[in-house]
Design a protein around this motif. Sequence first.
Motif, PDB file in Angstrom:
ATOM      1  N   THR A 169       2.424  -5.206   0.961  1.00  0.00           N
ATOM      2  CA  THR A 169       2.641  -4.307   2.100  1.00  0.00           C
ATOM      3  C   THR A 169       1.409  -4.283   3.000  1.00  0.00           C
ATOM      4  O   THR A 169       1.514  -4.328   4.235  1.00  0.00           O
ATOM      5  CB  THR A 169       2.961  -2.891   1.601  1.00  0.00           C
ATOM      6  OG1 THR A 169       4.098  -2.934   0.732  1.00  0.00           O
ATOM      7  CG2 THR A 169       3.259  -1.965   2.772  1.00  0.00           C
ATOM      8  N   SER A 170       0.228  -4.225   2.376  1.00  0.00           N
ATOM      9  CA  SER A 170      -1.009  -4.200   3.173  1.00  0.00           C
ATOM     10  C   SER A 170      -1.181  -5.492   3.961  1.00  0.00           C
ATOM     11  O   SER A 170      -1.570  -5.468   5.132  1.00  0.00           O
ATOM     12  CB  SER A 170      -2.216  -3.980   2.254  1.00  0.00           C
ATOM     13  OG  SER A 170      -2.102  -2.756   1.550  1.00  0.00           O
ATOM     14  N   ILE A 229       1.199  -5.449   6.899  1.00  0.00           N
ATOM     15  CA  ILE A 229       0.754  -4.524   7.936  1.00  0.00           C
ATOM     16  C   ILE A 229      -0.462  -5.085   8.669  1.00  0.00           C
ATOM     17  O   ILE A 229      -0.540  -5.061   9.907  1.00  0.00           O
ATOM     18  CB  ILE A 229       0.441  -3.145   7.313  1.00  0.00           C
ATOM     19  CG1 ILE A 229       1.728  -2.499   6.798  1.00  0.00           C
ATOM     20  CG2 ILE A 229      -0.235  -2.234   8.341  1.00  0.00           C
ATOM     21  CD1 ILE A 229       1.502  -1.198   6.054  1.00  0.00           C
ATOM     22  N   PHE A 257       2.829  -4.702  -4.944  1.00  0.00           N
ATOM     23  CA  PHE A 257       3.599  -4.115  -3.839  1.00  0.00           C
ATOM     24  C   PHE A 257       2.664  -3.587  -2.751  1.00  0.00           C
ATOM     25  O   PHE A 257       2.873  -3.821  -1.557  1.00  0.00           O
ATOM     26  CB  PHE A 257       4.492  -3.003  -4.377  1.00  0.00           C
ATOM     27  CG  PHE A 257       5.223  -2.247  -3.306  1.00  0.00           C
ATOM     28  CD1 PHE A 257       6.333  -2.803  -2.684  1.00  0.00           C
ATOM     29  CD2 PHE A 257       4.777  -0.986  -2.898  1.00  0.00           C
ATOM     30  CE1 PHE A 257       6.999  -2.117  -1.684  1.00  0.00           C
ATOM     31  CE2 PHE A 257       5.438  -0.309  -1.890  1.00  0.00           C
ATOM     32  CZ  PHE A 257       6.566  -0.859  -1.293  1.00  0.00           C
TER      33      PHE A 257
END
Length: 547
Positions: free
Chosen positions: A221-222, A225, A217
């Motif tokens: 997410t990283s 982004i 996760f």
Amino acid sequence: MPRSFTARLSLRTKFVVFIGAIISAFYLFMLYRTAVFDEKMILKQAEQQARMLYKQILLTRQWAADHNGLFVLERQGVEANPYLELPVVTDALGQSYFLRNPAMITRELSAYAQKGGLGQFRVTSLKPVNPDNRPDAFETKALEAFAAGADEIIDVEEAKTGRVVRFIAPMRVNESCLGCHARHGYALGDIRGGLSITIPIDWADELIARNIHSLMFIGITSILIVTAALFLMFESLIVHRIRRLSQAMDSFPEDPPEQYLLPSLIRDELDSVSDTFVLFCDRLKKSRDELLQTRAQTHLSEKMASLGILTAGIAHEVNNPLGGMLNCVKSMRENPDDRELVERYLPLLDKGLRQIETIMRQLLNFSRTEPLNIRKVNLQALFDECTLLLSYKLKNIQLVTSITAAGEYLLDAEALKQIIINIGLNAIQAMPHGGKLAIRCHEEAGQLLIIFHDTGTGITEENMPHIFDPFFTTKGVGEGTGLGLAVTYALVQRMNGKITVESEPGLGSVFTLTLPVTDRTSQGPGRSPNGELSRIGINGLLRATGE
């Protein structure tokens, strides 16, 4: 030949995909290394726990053996061990006590540990006294390995509740064990069996899975982004500025590039590219202006050169009537009272002067610099004027014309005159020993076709690609400038026409000129009213000059 498919991706997409792939590969490698590390750490921890438990059990068994076992009070659920010689004792009050030897203590402690979810352990042997201590497959292999000298056996197995770590180590006979096991045939130091320990690690697997999911996760997410940040950064710092630079390139030379290029607070390589492009545009403007000026000068120079070539033939035409006129004047001066002589010579003088006037007017019309002017032109009269000029250079050359294009056409008369004179002179110079020059003009499919066919020396295959290049000539020094066909090509281009050449060495050449006549209002890229060349694109100018 099959067409190859070429995928098109923007520079921004390539950059983001490349960086995203690197980050994704890094995170996948990190997840893999983390999972492997957690797996090894959990197994090492379980192994250490099994070794500690093994030693604790041995100590517990040693304590029970040193004290000849342990007696527990009889109560419900507590049973005697039928495999002992004295399983039950009774005190003076009549209370019964059951003896618990080390093996039974080990079994009951294992039951407590199993209830608490801490695993289980037991004593097993290839020759068990209690049938419940028979070894399973893992324990059988381990006991056989102990006989061969192994110190311990560790393995991971799948159970109903999940994975478990199996640990087994040998149990050797010591002095405290001989009291019970000497009658079974064991001696001091013999391996009478093994202590098998089973430790569940399903909790660790669940913990590892939760840790991997958390890392996935965080990684996804990283990546999202970082991808969004890279997209925005690339868009603002590179793509937007490249787009502006591309707009500046597309709009040049109509618009100055400075109005599209945005200044940066912190300069980088793209600013250097923009500055270089601005300098390039300045140099290109200067070169274009110089090229336009040179082209105009070249045009005039070639016209003057063609005029010079005609001068030799025209001088003869002028000298003949001029000589006769001088003789007439001399005779009239010597006989001023001879009225009959005067009346006979005056018509001759008038005819000679008019002939010279006609020749001079034709020369002035040819040499006059005028703007490109589209107007109605009578082709028959125009060709008559041009062939008259060419006739002054004809020597043993037959000139044949066939003008079937009747009526008037919207054309630039002066440009077309110079084209006819240039190609005609070029053909005459290609026939030094005489020949035939045929000029035909007719209308076909809304286009005006002018064909020049000579029987001259022709053009070689290696020279054919260069005949329209400026200053390219195969004539001797002083016989030509090498600009005639280049200027002709430029004029045809300006008139939105096309010129083609077919030639074979020794058999002559055919120049075919095609001019549009359907659009009788469009003047194309001509001259401005003040006689200067109008601004045209640099690529069109280079093509017009044969580059």
